[in-house]
Design an enzyme around this catalytic site. Sequence first.
Site, short mmCIF file in Angstrom:
data_model
loop_
_atom_site.label_atom_id
_atom_site.label_comp_id
_atom_site.label_asym_id
_atom_site.label_seq_id
_atom_site.Cartn_x
_atom_site.Cartn_y
_atom_site.Cartn_z
N TYR A 136 15.34 -34.49 2.08
CA TYR A 136 15.02 -33.16 1.57
C TYR A 136 16.31 -32.36 1.54
O TYR A 136 16.79 -31.91 2.59
CB TYR A 136 13.99 -32.54 2.50
CG TYR A 136 13.41 -31.22 2.06
CD1 TYR A 136 12.31 -31.20 1.20
CD2 TYR A 136 13.92 -30.02 2.52
CE1 TYR A 136 11.74 -29.99 0.81
CE2 TYR A 136 13.35 -28.81 2.13
CZ TYR A 136 12.26 -28.80 1.28
OH TYR A 136 11.68 -27.61 0.90
N ARG A 268 12.36 -32.08 45.45
CA ARG A 268 13.64 -31.62 45.97
C ARG A 268 13.44 -30.67 47.15
O ARG A 268 12.58 -29.80 47.13
CB ARG A 268 14.35 -30.86 44.83
CG ARG A 268 15.74 -30.43 45.14
CD ARG A 268 16.36 -29.84 43.88
NE ARG A 268 17.66 -29.28 44.19
CZ ARG A 268 18.12 -28.14 43.71
NH1 ARG A 268 17.37 -27.43 42.87
NH2 ARG A 268 19.31 -27.70 44.03
N GLU A 382 14.65 -24.24 9.53
CA GLU A 382 13.46 -23.60 8.95
C GLU A 382 13.52 -22.08 9.08
O GLU A 382 12.49 -21.42 9.18
CB GLU A 382 12.17 -24.10 9.62
CG GLU A 382 11.88 -25.55 9.32
CD GLU A 382 10.85 -26.12 10.29
OE1 GLU A 382 10.03 -25.35 10.81
OE2 GLU A 382 10.88 -27.33 10.51
#
Lengths: 622, 622
Positions: A136, A268, A382
């Site tokens: 595209y 952790r 976009e």
Amino acid sequence: MEDGVDHLAFERNKAQFDVEDMKIIWAGSRQDFELSDRISRLVASDPAFRKDDRTTLDRKELFKNTLRKAAYAWKRINELRLNEQEAYKLRSFVDQPAFTDLHWGMFVPAIQGQGTDEQQQKWLPLAYRMQIIGCYAQTELGHGSNVQGLETTATFDPKTDEFVIHSPTLTSSKWWPGGLGKISTHAVAYARLIIGGEDHGVHGFIVQLRSLDDHLPLPGITIGDIGMKFGNAAYNTMDNGVLRFDHGFTGYQRRKIFCIATRYSAVRRQFGSHNGGLETQVIDYKTQQARLFPLLASAYAFRFVGGWLKWLYMDVTERLQANDFSTLPEAHACTAGLKSLTTTATADGIEECRKLCGGHGYLCSSGLPELFAVYVPACTYEGDNVVLLLQVARHLMKTVSQLGSGNKPVGTTAYMARVEQLMQYHSDVEKAEDWLKPNVVLEAFEARASRMSVACAQNLSKFANPEEGFQELAADLVDAAVAHCQLIVVSKFIEKLQQDIPGKGVKKQLEVLCSIYALFLLHKHLGDFLSTGCINPKQGSLASEQLRNLYSQVRPNAIALVDAFNYTDHYLGSILGRYDGNVYPKLYEEAWKDPLNDSVVPDGFKEYIQPMLKQQLRNARL
Amino acid sequence: MEDGVDHLAFERNKAQFDVEDMKIIWAGSRQDFELSDRISRLVASDPAFRKDDRTTLDRKELFKNTLRKAAYAWKRINELRLNEQEAYKLRSFVDQPAFTDLHWGMFVPAIQGQGTDEQQQKWLPLAYRMQIIGCYAQTELGHGSNVQGLETTATFDPKTDEFVIHSPTLTSSKWWPGGLGKISTHAVAYARLIIGGEDHGVHGFIVQLRSLDDHLPLPGITIGDIGMKFGNAAYNTMDNGVLRFDHGFTGYQRRKIFCIATRYSAVRRQFGSHNGGLETQVIDYKTQQARLFPLLASAYAFRFVGGWLKWLYMDVTERLQANDFSTLPEAHACTAGLKSLTTTATADGIEECRKLCGGHGYLCSSGLPELFAVYVPACTYEGDNVVLLLQVARHLMKTVSQLGSGNKPVGTTAYMARVEQLMQYHSDVEKAEDWLKPNVVLEAFEARASRMSVACAQNLSKFANPEEGFQELAADLVDAAVAHCQLIVVSKFIEKLQQDIPGKGVKKQLEVLCSIYALFLLHKHLGDFLSTGCINPKQGSLASEQLRNLYSQVRPNAIALVDAFNYTDHYLGSILGRYDGNVYPKLYEEAWKDPLNDSVVPDGFKEYIQPMLKQQLRNARL
């Protein structure tokens, strides 16, 4: 659980809801869940799709590795006779950006949506069988989100009945299209249509780029890869391309991060050891909760607003088919705004999660750098996020200006119809628990959003030239658009909770997350809520107090809430986020696989280090 | 200006101040300017230091490239008889993280600062000549900022008069130390000192790691590189290491980003074209200004607070030598807080700038991914930023609790002595220009910071167990610490402007930047200022109005303000940020250098793509 021991079992036992039911809610439906579950396991169990070696490959090896996976995925899709939806899922769980994403995600839909009947009959069968591979080609070197600024021309030649595609300048070179650089045989290329010297605006053209025999570019076409991108593997698997025409002739996922940060926060331990006992689990620190849990809540919020957007898309499509254009501008503004809001929040959230994992989040084996690098471009492609928010703002200003006219605001702007009431609103919150009532939250967000829009409209009206005013006040307009979009997400989350939600404890957890999402936003944008007079400082601090309570409520459920995403360890791709929590031995094991550890004395030592250590330098410094 | 044409000359001509004078202010002094200018040009003009090929090298090549540069830099340092300060500058302008950073920046200073006279006499001459190469081995796999949690032991053996260094567990493995993985011959290693079975806490030990003959690890020492890290080159030039002792024996910059984003914002044009004219320069959009100019202002603010920190360090050192410990806790809190504030703001700012550059900021040739990847670990190494802010908050709570006691607050907390007055404060701002007065701004920041600290102290006093209260209210305490640290930066910027500042227009520009920095923070943390009642909503919106005016004032000077950083294009390492603004042709040129473009048809095409294009698949899908 790969080694059979679950180091997070004590966390999972704390959960106050049924994680299997939550998985269905998260997936959207039982059918969606089963599809994703089946295909993700298929991919995860196939050694051909391993991805833990990606960051050590050089660019060429990485690219070849991507081609191999794409070919193998296509083979499996055919062997297993997967349907379109299954094939799409398989490609997304392979989880390595590739030219196929553009072929299936952009090229094919562009022909389906914009092609003439003749074009569709000619090209679609070839594209469906991947006998041609398409991309595209829109963005140009000097032109991004502004499609109307494209420079490439397609001039109709009446003598030959063909279009001549041309890149008149350097900045008109196509730049960025994925799959273009080395692989695509065809493209949907966007160019200004010129007929008889007249410019008819930008249109798409199906152009063949490379020979189907020897894969060499066709005459008049210069084409290549645009080079290394952010991240160690990330989009470097993709051949984003550059393309110049010299009169050439022609005829969607990234919630992983929350999962990783939440699990590792439970594994952790740092500080707080007394009498030689274990250190405190990082997830038990309020500062960690205050950063992590809002992100977890936003993952659920965005999931639900995403589900609602699918409905919106169908609704608009049906209306258009019935020639009803009434909801189109609102739907467009809404989609643009939510794209901007969710991608910005997610990119920021990924980086925040990486920091929440401490130093190890910086290692590639944590999977976090990769995720960040893959996700961040969503904020620019976009359409730049600020440009999108300005589109939302324009729609809001138009809505405000028409309020007196009997033109009733629709969809997500419907609350504007109550603008007079909302301008009078003062929150009646008196105690922290009041902030748990959905209506209390919703009204505060509606009042804030409408007042910010109205204030912008009033300031705009002081400008003789409205366009100049819009430019000058752009930063305030963006803030108003953000307030509106946050209201949409909060309201859709609340709507979701008004539905029937089965499963032990599931609804309760979602209510907690919804409150966290809304109150965290209120805390973060306290300036908006106070300066518009929607709430007073006391109510603001009650919201913070309630937020702390909510963090304590979500704490025992945190691990199960990310388990509900139902991600395989393969898909997650992170040692820190392993389902079984067995982090340290695996980090240690992984380190030795780095190519630098192939030899004890590294290449370059003899040339560059030994002479220094053994030096009898003539100009010794000391 | 490499090609001789300055595409940004029209921007530079707009500047309303003398950029050469600003360069001196930015550098700190004429002497500092001349030093940096001379050494940076020396590096930039030497082809041996080229760095534009780094992101295409694989890990081993990249590492070897780093070794070569370090050896060459050492050769030049000796040939040119550079002094310590010049050598340091040269290494930093080479701009490629290397084991030498740890040798000179951590190993040597650790021996200088903590070594006994005997140790210094033995090791320093060797280290100065690089006849040994050292690193700083503190962090362990399971233990980061919490030094007191280290597990490595150093047990004194009275029979041999030696220390036996041992890693008792997997999580006690040293993990992360730069230069440890493949190069260092020695380390300052931190371990719990055990004498006669008794634990005497954590101490540093000078340990030899590798043979000076064959570079192999000594017996009892397992050592390697920890693997790929974030970024395409970034810290992958560094051999961060893992180290286990099996009873081993022993005897005893980053402001580039603003420059890039500002220059590219002036080059880049998007939208707004009328009648076929040029599109608008991105830097002329208010939304771009509202994101970019506060970052530019913060670069100057952090530069000046950095200069002041140097003075603070000298002042504390002199006092300690005179046995005056009175300012130490305040200086410690101040340093910790400013480290946290500036590194967090800079990491966020880099990512924001990357977005401000649009899609091209994602290309490695933009230099931005690299900068981000190199910068972000600053937020976790040398102490997690939240942990540091909690230390500041502890100091603030102590200061508040002693206010009645006659124990006068010192240094950056001195404003707390006026707490009664500040609790009564209401800003008297009536018009936008009032926000330009330094005292008006300063008092608002002082009132906000002191009220947030006092509110935390009051809430803490409601807890029977103060430590539990501190944990529960940690998020609020962090906010109070941030408010205090922002006040420090604002006040030091204002102090700087009270000095004599020569040069045409220079002082005026700095006043504008100082106001932008302060008013941007006020806008961003409006919730703090409103909820503490320091200002009212009307005054908040006057600040925003003034901010817009200031953006217009800084606009014509933006390019010259980053020119004043005096960075060479070599050091900047960014096509988007080129001094001459000639961005697009260079981006285009750079793309063709990617290894993927070595061949027109890529490796892998024959195996993986051609069969698909030519397929006669048995199970064709359509």
